[in-house]
Scaffold this motif. Structure first.
Motif, short mmCIF file in Angstrom:
data_model
loop_
_atom_site.label_atom_id
_atom_site.label_comp_id
_atom_site.label_asym_id
_atom_site.label_seq_id
_atom_site.Cartn_x
_atom_site.Cartn_y
_atom_site.Cartn_z
N MET A 198 7.22 -50.13 -7.39
CA MET A 198 7.43 -51.56 -7.59
C MET A 198 7.56 -51.87 -9.08
SD MET A 198 7.52 -53.06 -4.61
CE MET A 198 8.56 -51.64 -4.24
N LEU A 199 8.31 -52.90 -9.40
CA LEU A 199 8.50 -53.30 -10.80
C LEU A 199 7.17 -53.79 -11.39
CD1 LEU A 199 11.84 -55.27 -10.43
CD2 LEU A 199 11.57 -53.04 -11.49
N PRO A 200 6.85 -53.40 -12.61
CA PRO A 200 5.62 -53.89 -13.24
C PRO A 200 5.69 -55.38 -13.51
CG PRO A 200 6.95 -52.63 -14.81
CD PRO A 200 7.59 -52.45 -13.48
N THR A 201 4.55 -56.05 -13.39
CA THR A 201 4.50 -57.50 -13.59
C THR A 201 4.36 -57.84 -15.07
OG1 THR A 201 2.11 -57.49 -13.21
CG2 THR A 201 3.51 -57.91 -11.31
N LEU A 202 4.83 -59.01 -15.42
CA LEU A 202 4.73 -59.49 -16.80
C LEU A 202 3.43 -60.25 -17.03
CD1 LEU A 202 8.35 -60.79 -17.56
CD2 LEU A 202 7.25 -58.73 -18.45
N ILE A 203 2.98 -60.99 -16.01
CA ILE A 203 1.77 -61.80 -16.12
C ILE A 203 0.82 -61.39 -15.00
CG2 ILE A 203 0.81 -64.14 -16.16
CD1 ILE A 203 3.55 -65.15 -17.00
N SER A 204 -0.37 -60.97 -15.35
CA SER A 204 -1.33 -60.54 -14.34
C SER A 204 -1.69 -61.69 -13.41
CB SER A 204 -2.60 -60.01 -15.01
OG SER A 204 -3.21 -61.02 -15.79
N GLY A 205 -1.86 -61.36 -12.15
CA GLY A 205 -2.20 -62.37 -11.16
C GLY A 205 -1.01 -63.13 -10.61
N THR A 206 0.20 -62.75 -11.03
CA THR A 206 1.41 -63.41 -10.54
C THR A 206 2.39 -62.35 -10.04
OG1 THR A 206 2.66 -63.36 -12.62
CG2 THR A 206 1.10 -65.18 -12.30
N ARG A 207 3.48 -62.80 -9.44
CA ARG A 207 4.52 -61.88 -8.96
C ARG A 207 5.67 -61.73 -9.95
NH1 ARG A 207 6.82 -63.00 -3.29
NH2 ARG A 207 7.43 -64.98 -4.25
N LEU A 208 5.58 -62.41 -11.09
CA LEU A 208 6.66 -62.35 -12.08
C LEU A 208 6.75 -60.94 -12.65
CD1 LEU A 208 8.84 -63.86 -13.68
CD2 LEU A 208 7.08 -64.38 -15.40
N HIS A 209 7.89 -60.29 -12.44
CA HIS A 209 8.04 -58.89 -12.85
C HIS A 209 8.92 -58.77 -14.09
CE1 HIS A 209 12.02 -59.04 -11.04
NE2 HIS A 209 11.49 -59.44 -9.89
N ILE A 210 9.08 -57.54 -14.52
CA ILE A 210 9.79 -57.26 -15.76
C ILE A 210 11.27 -57.60 -15.67
CG2 ILE A 210 10.41 -54.87 -15.21
CD1 ILE A 210 9.59 -54.14 -18.08
N GLY A 211 11.76 -57.83 -14.45
CA GLY A 211 13.15 -58.21 -14.28
C GLY A 211 13.52 -59.48 -15.02
N PHE A 212 12.56 -60.39 -15.20
CA PHE A 212 12.86 -61.62 -15.93
C PHE A 212 13.18 -61.31 -17.39
CE2 PHE A 212 11.51 -65.33 -18.48
CZ PHE A 212 12.38 -66.27 -17.95
N ALA A 213 12.40 -60.42 -18.00
CA ALA A 213 12.67 -60.02 -19.38
C ALA A 213 14.02 -59.32 -19.48
CB ALA A 213 11.55 -59.11 -19.89
N VAL A 214 14.33 -58.49 -18.48
CA VAL A 214 15.63 -57.80 -18.47
C VAL A 214 16.76 -58.82 -18.39
CG1 VAL A 214 17.10 -56.23 -17.15
CG2 VAL A 214 14.68 -55.70 -17.46
N ALA A 215 16.59 -59.86 -17.57
CA ALA A 215 17.63 -60.88 -17.43
C ALA A 215 17.87 -61.62 -18.75
CB ALA A 215 17.25 -61.87 -16.33
N ILE A 216 16.79 -61.93 -19.47
CA ILE A 216 16.94 -62.62 -20.75
C ILE A 216 17.66 -61.74 -21.77
CG2 ILE A 216 15.71 -63.71 -22.66
CD1 ILE A 216 15.63 -65.25 -20.01
N VAL A 217 17.24 -60.47 -21.84
CA VAL A 217 17.89 -59.53 -22.77
C VAL A 217 19.36 -59.34 -22.39
CG1 VAL A 217 17.90 -57.14 -23.59
CG2 VAL A 217 15.74 -58.36 -23.34
N ALA A 218 19.62 -59.24 -21.09
CA ALA A 218 21.00 -59.07 -20.63
C ALA A 218 21.87 -60.26 -21.01
CB ALA A 218 21.02 -58.86 -19.11
N ALA A 219 21.31 -61.47 -20.93
CA ALA A 219 22.05 -62.67 -21.31
C ALA A 219 22.42 -62.64 -22.79
CB ALA A 219 21.24 -63.92 -20.98
N VAL A 220 21.49 -62.22 -23.62
CA VAL A 220 21.76 -62.13 -25.07
C VAL A 220 22.84 -61.08 -25.35
CG1 VAL A 220 20.77 -61.57 -27.31
CG2 VAL A 220 19.45 -62.92 -25.67
N LEU A 221 22.72 -59.92 -24.70
CA LEU A 221 23.71 -58.86 -24.91
C LEU A 221 25.09 -59.28 -24.41
CD1 LEU A 221 21.63 -55.69 -23.92
CD2 LEU A 221 22.19 -56.53 -26.21
N MET A 222 25.13 -60.00 -23.28
CA MET A 222 26.41 -60.45 -22.76
C MET A 222 27.03 -61.52 -23.67
SD MET A 222 27.35 -58.68 -20.28
CE MET A 222 28.77 -59.68 -19.84
#
Length: 364
Positions: A198-222
């Motif tokens: 499973m993808l590692p979470t960004l904030i403990s106690g939540t379901r927010l995973h590292i995919g959000f950080a990847v999406a932000i970085v991808a937006a900058v690169l694009m």
């Protein structure tokens, strides 16, 4: 001879629209959507203020609620990034939903194959393989559209849209056949994947995973790719002025393949993140329509990668607001689709009125 009837109003082209009005158009559309939404709540016998509060305020009520908002935006942002590239190149990919589904299917198949005792693949390597499978699956599914357009001049709108339904049937076959959980009480689903995959979470106690950080970085690169690279510039020129692009030596065939492969890869990545994140297994309902909603997200963001982040958060707000409206106000599940449809219609109307104005037909 009967006199021909003519409509008293016509659309008359304005001059070049100002950049300010171009970026104000989504804001006006969002405000108009909320006003119409208030009238809709009133027509349904609900308190308009309470309805708008459920859509606009409650999704920000606490850390968990905000994390769910950000989580919901991940597939929307990723799909919108790829669609923005296609639309700027005047390649009308309407099949991000299908590319998302195939990406999820390929990633799920990879995890089912890896998630076997004694296989010897670590969790980190398994995640890499899962992501690669999703990206390749989405890109290959988009490549079908590119091939048919390239070789037979098939309409990419119809082809990509129809392939979406083929992808959904392929997923149904997989979860009822080779990927079906033998201990799943005969439900059409894969087994639940191990936590190590499973993808590692960004904030403990939540379901927010590292995919959000990847999406932000991808937006900058694009954004850098589209605004600062020769390849991105050639795609944009080919979409706005195809004759000028050919004169400059830019290949329309290359633009077709590059834009569709990028779009499919991002949609496939979104599908991979979805099954290795909040879902945790492969289901027939892997997507509630993220690929279609991402079309609205791309246009809200003015086909700009950074704008896709804002558009994804707004659309995520509508998804969560719709879910809360069902549980707290007793409204049907279609309320989310109604708000999305109103937003798209009003956005198109605002864009049209920026480029055109109503004028009276003169009587001869």
């Amino acid at each position: 001879m009967a006199e021909r009837l003519s409509f008293p109003l016509r659309l008359e082209l304005r001059g070049a629209p100002s950049r300010t009005m171009t970026y104000l158009s989504p804001v006006i559309a969002i405000v108009a959507t909320l006003l119409l939404g208030a009238l809709l709540f009133l027509a349904l016998g609900k308190d308009p203020l309470a309805g708008l509060k459920v859509f606009l305020i409650d999704p920000f009520n606490g850390k968990r609620a905000i994390s769910e908002l950000l989580l919901k935006s991940v597939p929307l942002i990723l799909c919108a990034l790829g669609l923005a590239v296609c639309f700027r190149a005047s390649i009308w990919n309407i099949g991000a939903e299908g590319q998302f589904t195939v990406g999820a299917l390929c990633s799920g198949a990879m995890l089912v194959w890896l998630d076997v005792p004694g296989h010897g693949v670590s969790g980190g390597m398994g995640l890499v393989l899962m992501i690669v499978a999703g990206v390749i699956g989405g890109a290959l599914w988009a490549a079908i559209t590119a091939f048919l357009r390239d070789q037979f001049n098939a309409n990419e709108i119809l082809v990509s849209l129809m392939l979406t339904y083929v992808a959904q049937l392929l997923l149904m076959w997989a979860v009822n056949g080779p990927l079906k959980d033998p201990n799943g009480m005969n439900f059409p689903q894969s087994k639940v994947f191990s936590s190590e995959f499973m993808l590692p979470t960004l904030i403990s106690g939540t379901r927010l995973h590292i995919g959000f950080a990847v999406a932000i970085v991808a937006a900058v690169l694009m954004a850098i790719f589209m605004m600062r690279s020769l390849r991105g510039f050639s795609l944009m020129v080919g979409g706005v002025a195809p004759h000028a692009a050919r004169y400059a030596g830019f290949s329309a065939r290359s633009a077709l393949w590059v834009s569709l492969l990028i779009s499919g890869a991002f949609a496939g990545l979104a599908g991979a993140f979805e099954i290795a994140g909040p879902i945790g297994q492969l289901l027939p309902s892997v997507s509630p329509g993220y690929g279609f909603a991402a079309i609205i997200v791309a246009f809200i963001g003015r086909l700009h990668p950074i704008g896709a982040i804002l558009g994804g958060l707004i659309m995520s707000l509508l998804y969560l607001g719709g879910e809360l409206a069902q549980s707290r106000l007793g409204l049907p599940s279609a309320i989310t689709g109604v708000f999305q449809g109103m937003l798209l219609f009003l956005l198109l109307a605002c864009d049209t009125l920026i480029d055109y104005r109503l004028a009276w037909n003169k009587k001869v």
